[in-house]
Design an enzyme around this catalytic site. Structure first.
Site, short mmCIF file in Angstrom:
data_model
loop_
_atom_site.label_atom_id
_atom_site.label_comp_id
_atom_site.label_asym_id
_atom_site.label_seq_id
_atom_site.Cartn_x
_atom_site.Cartn_y
_atom_site.Cartn_z
N HIS A 75 0.85 -1.20 0.00
CA HIS A 75 0.00 0.00 0.00
C HIS A 75 0.89 1.26 0.00
O HIS A 75 0.71 2.16 -0.81
CB HIS A 75 -0.91 -0.04 1.23
CG HIS A 75 -1.75 1.18 1.44
ND1 HIS A 75 -3.10 1.19 1.22
CD2 HIS A 75 -1.43 2.43 1.85
CE1 HIS A 75 -3.57 2.41 1.48
NE2 HIS A 75 -2.57 3.17 1.87
N GLU A 76 1.87 1.28 0.91
CA GLU A 76 2.77 2.45 1.00
C GLU A 76 3.62 2.58 -0.25
O GLU A 76 3.92 3.69 -0.69
CB GLU A 76 3.66 2.34 2.24
CG GLU A 76 2.90 2.40 3.56
CD GLU A 76 1.99 3.60 3.70
OE1 GLU A 76 2.34 4.68 3.20
OE2 GLU A 76 0.90 3.45 4.27
N HIS A 133 1.75 4.52 -2.93
CA HIS A 133 1.91 5.99 -2.79
C HIS A 133 3.29 6.41 -3.29
O HIS A 133 3.43 7.37 -4.03
CB HIS A 133 1.83 6.40 -1.32
CG HIS A 133 0.50 6.21 -0.67
ND1 HIS A 133 -0.66 6.76 -1.17
CD2 HIS A 133 0.14 5.54 0.46
CE1 HIS A 133 -1.68 6.44 -0.38
NE2 HIS A 133 -1.22 5.69 0.62
ZN ZN Z 1 -2.31 5.17 2.31
#
Ligand code: ZN
Length: 379
Positions: free
Chosen positions: A68-69, A72
């Site tokens: 998830h990170e 980004h």
């Molecule tokens: Zn996030």
């Protein structure tokens, strides 16, 4: 979080770190899966087998948060925003960006990338669980992790800064008003609001469980939700304050903050005279050196120290000063935030304020931080 992070590797050139608090989560998740969820959903296996599966699931959970990170980070890197590090800690993960996004569109795409990764992963894991119907262990793990990723995506879409949904909200407000700081403040207020709601909702669960009107296990979940709510509230409040301070600095120009009665020093003064008549008497850390009304350099405590004290009477200020450069000066119209950035970049603690070739003031780092402190105390 510094000093308690353990670097486990690098991905896309970004250091990946784990905070000590993450081990608590790892231990708790492994324990609750091995003694609760797994024996209930896949009965009849040995105890070591449950613990092994629990440990693998906890590691994959860790991988889900990391991906998830990385979602980004990947988009941020495409916008040339450096990522200092990715840290996993008790409440999830943080990709620490060194710069604000260049515009609302970049902000939106960076924010939405994380939840998109989580939703895609969730879909793939549910698909895997459906395909592996002959293997109950895989079904249990696949559907559990699919559920976790789905929730990770949904939770992060809550529109309160600094959650991803709050960043999407900020991008929208920013595009609409054109004011980055105001958008940050409003999105952070939403974050504080959601923090309070979470804490209250968690408290209701805890109280309900304590009074016996709700099932007991809800008390643990409720306590956890209270903690998440308080954490969200605190981080959102910090973001709001910082945005307010930066906004007030962005509206100021150097002329509003500068010292007007500047004490200057003649280049022909000896170092000894400069120390006794200026540094000790006025208590400042540095002085502009002026000759015939023009600034020709800057002398600071750092420049005085290298020559031994025995040489101070024979050395002149001219010999030790830093000769004039454009990096040492600003005009009264320069935005205060630009002056501060210039000082940080050039390693200067003070800049001469010059107008039409004449020295009209001095702006210092400590002056700016005093101003920020006063503003901080007012709200
Ligand atoms: Zn996030």
């Amino acid at each position: 979080m510094n000093g308690r992070d353990w670097q486990i590797g690098r991905i896309l050139g970004i250091p990946i770190k784990v905070h000590v608090s993450w081990f608590l989560v790892f231990g708790f998740v492994t324990w609750s899966l091995s003694t609760g969820y797994l024996p209930e959903t896949v009965p009849g296996l040995s105890i070591p087998r449950y613990w092994f599966m629990g440990g693998v699931a906890a590691l994959l959970l860790f991988g889900s948060v990391l991906l998830h990170e990385l979602g980004h980070s990947y988009v941020a890197l495409r916008y040339r925003i450096p990522i200092e590090q990715i840290t996993l800690f008790i409440f999830g993960g943080v990709a620490q960006m060194n710069r604000e996004p260049p515009g609302p569109r970049a902000e939106f795409l960076i924010a939405i990338a994380g939840p998109i990764v989580s939703f895609v992963l969730g879909g793939l894991l549910f698909g895997l669980a459906a395909a592996a119907h002959a293997k109950p262990g895989l079904v249990a793990l696949g559907s559990l992790l699919g559920f976790v990723n789905l929730n990770l995506g949904l939770f992060n879409l809550i529109p309160g800064f600094p959650l991803d949904g709050g960043r999407v909200l900020r991008a929208g407000l920013w595009a609409w008003s054109g004011d980055f700081y105001q958008a940050t403040r409003h999105a952070s207020v939403a974050g504080q609001g959601f923090g309070v709601l979470f804490a209250l909702f968690g408290a209701v669960l805890v109280i309900g469980a304590a009074l016996g009107s709700m099932p007991g296990p809800l008390a643990a979940n409720g306590g956890w939700i209270v903690l998440i709510g308080l954490f969200l509230f605190a981080v959102a409040r910090g973001s709001r304050r910082q945005a307010a301070l930066r906004a007030s600095l962005a509206k100021m120009v150097v002329g509003d903050l500068m010292v007007r009665d500047v004490v200057t020093v003649s280049p022909d003064l000896s170092v000894e005279e400069a120390v006794s008549q200026l540094f000790l008497r006025h208590g400042y850390g540095g002085f502009p050196v002026c000759e015939d009304g023009h600034v020709i350099g800057m002398v600071t405590i750092r420049d005085v120290q290298p020559p031994p004290q025995s040489l101070w009477p024979s050395r002149r200020v001219r010999d030790i000063m830093q000769p004039w450069s454009n990096a040492m000066e600003v005009t009264p119209d320069t935005p205060a935030i630009t002056a501060l950035e210039q000082m940080l970049r050039e390693g200067q603690s003070r800049l001469a304020v010059v107008q039409d070739g004449l020295l009209v003031g001095l702006v210092t780092r400590s002056g700016i931080s005093r101003f920020l402190q006063l503003r901080g105390l007012q709200r």
